[in-house]
Structures are given as C-alpha cells and as structure tokens.
Design an enzyme around this catalytic site. Sequence first.
Site, mmCIF file in Angstrom:
data_model
loop_
_atom_site.group_PDB
_atom_site.id
_atom_site.type_symbol
_atom_site.label_atom_id
_atom_site.label_comp_id
_atom_site.label_asym_id
_atom_site.label_seq_id
_atom_site.Cartn_x
_atom_site.Cartn_y
_atom_site.Cartn_z
ATOM 1 N N HIS A 1 -0.819 0.359 -2.861
ATOM 2 C CA HIS A 1 -2.272 0.351 -3.097
ATOM 3 C C HIS A 1 -2.906 1.040 -1.885
ATOM 4 C CE1 HIS A 1 -2.013 -2.873 -6.266
ATOM 5 N NE2 HIS A 1 -0.928 -3.176 -5.571
ATOM 6 N N PHE A 2 -3.209 2.334 -2.006
ATOM 7 C CA PHE A 2 -3.783 3.069 -0.878
ATOM 8 C C PHE A 2 -5.318 3.091 -0.926
ATOM 9 C CE2 PHE A 2 0.292 5.713 0.218
ATOM 10 C CZ PHE A 2 0.853 4.592 0.795
ATOM 11 N N ARG A 3 -5.913 2.353 -1.894
ATOM 12 C CA ARG A 3 -7.338 1.967 -1.847
ATOM 13 C C ARG A 3 -8.346 3.097 -1.977
ATOM 14 N NH1 ARG A 3 -5.854 -3.044 -2.830
ATOM 15 N NH2 ARG A 3 -5.198 -4.278 -1.067
ATOM 16 N N ASP B 1 4.612 -2.901 -2.771
ATOM 17 C CA ASP B 1 3.290 -3.449 -3.111
ATOM 18 C C ASP B 1 2.393 -3.413 -1.872
ATOM 19 O OD1 ASP B 1 1.226 -4.519 -4.531
ATOM 20 O OD2 ASP B 1 2.028 -6.555 -4.616
ATOM 21 N N HIS C 1 -5.385 -5.460 3.554
ATOM 22 C CA HIS C 1 -6.732 -6.005 3.702
ATOM 23 C C HIS C 1 -6.977 -6.156 5.204
ATOM 24 C CE1 HIS C 1 -7.068 -6.970 -0.591
ATOM 25 N NE2 HIS C 1 -5.829 -7.433 -0.519
ATOM 26 N N ASN D 1 -6.012 -0.222 -9.266
ATOM 27 C CA ASN D 1 -7.102 -1.172 -8.977
ATOM 28 C C ASN D 1 -7.957 -0.698 -7.803
ATOM 29 O OD1 ASN D 1 -4.859 -1.684 -7.328
ATOM 30 N ND2 ASN D 1 -5.404 -3.820 -7.029
ATOM 31 N N HIS E 1 7.537 -6.197 -8.814
ATOM 32 C CA HIS E 1 7.700 -7.280 -7.822
ATOM 33 C C HIS E 1 8.121 -8.637 -8.395
ATOM 34 C CE1 HIS E 1 3.630 -7.795 -9.181
ATOM 35 N NE2 HIS E 1 3.021 -7.194 -8.189
ATOM 36 N N HIS F 1 2.453 -6.313 -13.886
ATOM 37 C CA HIS F 1 2.304 -7.414 -12.926
ATOM 38 C C HIS F 1 2.339 -8.659 -13.795
ATOM 39 C CE1 HIS F 1 0.162 -9.382 -9.327
ATOM 40 N NE2 HIS F 1 0.442 -10.335 -10.192
HETATM 41 O O1 DOR Z 1 -1.255 -9.385 -3.498
HETATM 42 C C1 DOR Z 1 -1.614 -8.439 -4.191
HETATM 43 N N1 DOR Z 1 -2.520 -7.572 -3.737
HETATM 44 N N2 DOR Z 1 -1.103 -8.294 -5.416
HETATM 45 C C2 DOR Z 1 -1.617 -7.402 -6.288
HETATM 46 O O2 DOR Z 1 -1.181 -7.361 -7.399
HETATM 47 C C3 DOR Z 1 -2.736 -6.553 -5.899
HETATM 48 C C4 DOR Z 1 -2.772 -6.373 -4.450
HETATM 49 C C5 DOR Z 1 -4.039 -5.728 -3.965
HETATM 50 O O3 DOR Z 1 -4.429 -4.713 -4.519
HETATM 51 O O4 DOR Z 1 -4.614 -6.221 -2.988
#
Ligand code: DOR
Length: 438
Positions: free
Chosen positions: A62-64, A303, A307, A94, A230, A176
Amino acid sequence: MSPSILIKNARCVSSQGTVKQDVLIENGKISKLGQIDDKHAEKIIDATHLYLLPGALDPQVHFRDPGLTWKEDLRTGSMAAAAGGVTGFFDMPNTKPSTITVEAMIERKRVAAEKCVVNYNFFIGATNTNLDVLSGVENVPGIKIFMGSSTGDLLVSDTKDLDEIFGNGSRLIAVHAEDDDIINAAAEIYKNSTDFNHHQFVRPPDAALKATTLAVELSIKYQRRLHILHLTTLDEVRYLAIQKSKAPISVEVCPQHFLLSAPYIYEKLGAYAQMNPPLRDMEHGEALWKGLVDGTIDCIATDHAPHTHEEKAKPFGSAPSGMPGVETSLPLMLDRANRGLCKLEDVVKWMCEKPIELYKVKNKGQILPGYDADLVLVDMAKQKTIENGKLMTKVNWSPYNGWKTTGWPVTTIVNGNIVFQDGEIDESIKGTEIQIDH
Ligand code: DOR
C-alpha cells in the site's frame, strides 16, 4: 539507455540451485551467461563474494498514492522497495480516491511512471457496482476484494455480490479474507477495551476461516483464479491443504505473521503491532511457516501498509491498522536462510519466482538470456541492525526496530539500471509497468 554491465563470478540462485558464472546485461536485458570477457561491458561488478538473485516481486503493498501521501507515496515506497531488493510491486486500491475505475487506474500508472524507481502495477478494487470495470481495465495483476473492512472504505461482504464477481470474467481475484459480521460482533465486545492485545480477538481466527472458506467455495464453483492474501491461521492452512487443488487457488503469507507473535508483540509495540488480519499467537505462526515450507502457501508478500507515528499514537479502537515491510522482507528471509531455517533457493522461490509465475508476469523472475535485468546482489555475510529513523519508507519505522540480521541486498538493478548501491538510491532511474500475460 542503460549501460552494459558485466557481473563477474556471481553465484546465481534459482529455486533449482546455485551456479557460479558471469552475467552480461545489455539494453536492459540479461544477454549472456557463462565466462565472459571484460571487454564486453561498460561497467563491471565483481560479485565474487556475492549471490545474484532475480529481483523480488512484492505482490501486496500500500504505497498510499494518491490521497494518503503523508504516509507514503510512489517515490518513497518504491525507494524502500529498491533498498530491500524488491524490483517490482503490486499496489492495492484502497487509495483516495479508491482505484475502482479505468480513469483512476490510468492516472495511477501515469504518476507511477514519473515517480517509481522500481517496476509497478496496481490491483483494480472491487465494489458492488463496478463489474464492467473489473473485466474491462487493461493489464492489471488482478481484482482486489476486501471481504472484511480494513483501512479505506472498500468492502464487498455480501455473498450474492461476491458470487456475481466470481461468476463473471476470468481475471485473478485476490481476497482479503475476513468475515465482516464476525469482526463487527467481536468489535462490539471489545469496544471499551484499551488493550492492543485484544486486536487479535476483534478479528478472530474464525473470521478468517469463514471468509477463506467462502472464497474457496466460489473459486471451486466457477473454477475462478483465486489468490488468498496474507494467510494468518492454523485452521486456514489445514483447510487449504485439502481444498486448494480443487480450483486454481494460490496463497500468500507475510513474514510478520510468522516472525512476530502475540501477546508479546502487542505488549512491546502496542498500536505498531496492529494490522489486519492480525498478528496472532505462535501456534498460528508455526503453522504458517510449515505451510510455506510444504507448499500449501505459495509465496511471500509484505502488505506494506505504513501509518505515521502520530496516527499510531491514537488509543486502541482509533489507531489505524498496518505496518511497513517492503524494505525488510528480503533481509529477514536471508537471515532465516543464514540460520539454516530454509535454503536461499527457497527464498528465491517464495519471493522472486512464485509471485511472477502466479500472476503470469512476462519476462521476469529468471536469470536467463532474454529476461529483463531485474536483479539483486546480496551479501550473505553482511550484518545490519534494522533501525527506526534509518529507513527509506516515509514513516521511517519498522516493527523490527533493533533486530540485527545477517544477509542484505547491496545492489539492486531494475531493467538493467543500478538503482540501489552502497545504501544510496539513484532517483534518476525509473521503473516501468509490469506486463501481465492474460
Ligand atoms: O492492516 C492493514 N492495513 N490491512 C489492510 O488490509 C489494509 C492496510 C492499510 O491499507 O492500512
């Protein structure tokens, strides 16, 4: 144009074994193997004490980017990948906005071409209403379904909606797998808790097994290509060992789910140990490792879900789930190989060859003439401590802070260009879109 590079005396590793030879790279591809004269290359790397691996592909990060780039972006995420010996990644939908339309996908790829120092591609996210997009969008590794809620608002939890997605089209579906009803009921029980150790009970093993069972049943019903992201539980490993052969199903595990275990890790790291699906106790971790070794689990992903410290400082119930990993996964596995827990050839199989094979990536994953020169040189004797504040990921922390491991990438080559060497990233190097054979 990339320079010609001659890698001398490298021990080239594949799942089939290790061969010492020279490797010539020309025009971004591996052009020749064997004993090669120095005069053939503009640049020579003496790899006498090193191992040469096909670059790792991390099939879940997830490179946001877009929308959440204070946590990570395609530049910093891909730099972290390069430093970790990861030459390609598949990023999740996401983001903000979510990657659920053809337009959003095109825009992500446009930005990736500008910012990424390694190769890239992106999952298309499933909703209850974008069935036409899931089949129509071009050249993606697959469709991502969140069967349970996690970071962001993507969720397809209704069996009827899932049935419709599985029954239409042929593209790989990555799930997921956590059951949303079980999670919601458990969350109610723990709603006043302040203890991060309860995260594993808010998302209990039966939530994972129930969703995995549903996904597998739908895959069997339609013979639809399914990838289970995962995996985290002993029961899922047992279940998949029996069911997996009934349909085209593959399975992945993240290192944190067999390296970090509850309750200790929650006591030590609090919110920093929180991710979905959760870290669980040792019994599950041991079963996952065994499942990987015996082939029930096919490959490794991270994964990588960063944050910030500020976000992780929130109390239980408000702190977001997810932890970084793309920069440390290969070193952690090299360390395991060094300690005799697996072979280096296994690491190559799980991290370099299998993701390429499972996702039908074109022209990568082998050290053979004609293949793209996505390569990583590793020094199996190099020791280093993973340290918060010394990482490439924008959030600059790791759940492995303080771990001293042996075996590290020293040079990462993407499409024939050296992108990482001696701890430095060459940001002038740009990755390209990973091509999928449909
Ligand atoms: O812990 C998680 N964080 N699981 C996920 O499925 C999404 C990910 C996130 O995008 O922060």
